[in-house]
Design a protein around this motif. Structure first.
Motif, PDB file in Angstrom:
ATOM      1  N   GLU A   1       0.829  -1.210   0.000  1.00 41.10           N
ATOM      2  CA  GLU A   1       0.000   0.000   0.000  1.00 41.10           C
ATOM      3  C   GLU A   1       0.864   1.261   0.000  1.00 41.10           C
ATOM      4  N   ASN A   2       2.094   1.153   0.500  1.00 35.07           N
ATOM      5  CA  ASN A   2       2.994   2.293   0.570  1.00 35.07           C
ATOM      6  C   ASN A   2       4.096   2.223  -0.479  1.00 35.07           C
ATOM      7  N   SER A   3       3.855   1.469  -1.534  1.00 34.01           N
ATOM      8  CA  SER A   3       4.842   1.392  -2.606  1.00 34.01           C
ATOM      9  C   SER A   3       4.817   2.696  -3.408  1.00 34.01           C
ATOM     10  N   PHE A   4       5.910   2.962  -4.099  1.00 36.66           N
ATOM     11  CA  PHE A   4       5.979   4.163  -4.929  1.00 36.66           C
ATOM     12  C   PHE A   4       4.824   4.184  -5.925  1.00 36.66           C
ATOM     13  N   GLU A   5       4.568   3.039  -6.558  1.00 32.87           N
ATOM     14  CA  GLU A   5       3.501   2.990  -7.562  1.00 32.87           C
ATOM     15  C   GLU A   5       2.132   3.284  -6.956  1.00 32.87           C
ATOM     16  N   ALA A   6       1.818   2.682  -5.816  1.00 37.14           N
ATOM     17  CA  ALA A   6       0.501   2.894  -5.197  1.00 37.14           C
ATOM     18  C   ALA A   6       0.311   4.364  -4.837  1.00 37.14           C
ATOM     19  N   ILE A   7       1.330   4.979  -4.265  1.00 34.59           N
ATOM     20  CA  ILE A   7       1.212   6.376  -3.865  1.00 34.59           C
ATOM     21  C   ILE A   7       1.194   7.282  -5.090  1.00 34.59           C
TER      22      ILE A   7
END
Length: 147
Positions: A39-45
């Motif tokens: 949920e805190n991956s670069f892509e998700a954010i």
């Protein structure tokens, strides 16, 4: 599952129990940590940032940004937890773009990364933005490399 695999799992579980660690609880905590990390991956954010602000942009501008993120950034740092991405790691990604001759795109990707990192900081999922550390690391846009 083979018998030897089952025995190894039982052995590992007994080892955990002997150290006062509940194997079932450890599995739950590991699964939860993995989900939080995703949920805190670069892509998700970055996708969350894009969804929040793209309505303010001309559609063609938004399409260029999401395409840049998907093509040039997500394959290399998309799955990484945003709080763990370092300046050298980000520079390596930007250098990949620069090395294919897309210097302007590298500068724009750098800007977009800064925007995503600042959004992550504002939403409490990162402590700092490593992108300002890279100021001057890329040649200026329009630089040809020859004198």
């Amino acid at each position: 599952m083979t018998l030897s695999v089952a025995r190894n799992k039982r052995y590992e579980a007994r080892k955990l129990l002997s150290n006062d660690v509940d194997p079932a609880m450890l599995k739950q905590v590991t699964k939860r940590a993995s989900r939080v990390s995703a949920e805190n991956s670069f892509e998700a954010i970055a996708r969350e940032w894009y969804a929040k602000f793209s309505g303010e942009w001309v559609p063609s501008h938004g399409e260029k940004i999401i395409r840049r993120l998907e093509r040039d950034l997500f394959p290399w740092i998309g799955k990484r937890p945003i709080a763990e991405i370092t300046a050298p790691e980000l520079l390596a990604v930007l250098r990949r773009i620069e090395n294919r001759g897309a210097l302007d795109t590298a500068h724009r990707a750098h800007q977009n990364c800064g925007q995503v990192f600042r959004y992550a900081i504002a939403t409490g999922r990162a402590e700092r933005d490593p992108s300002p550390d890279l100021r001057g690391a890329l040649p200026p846009a329009g630089y040809s490399g020859s004198s």
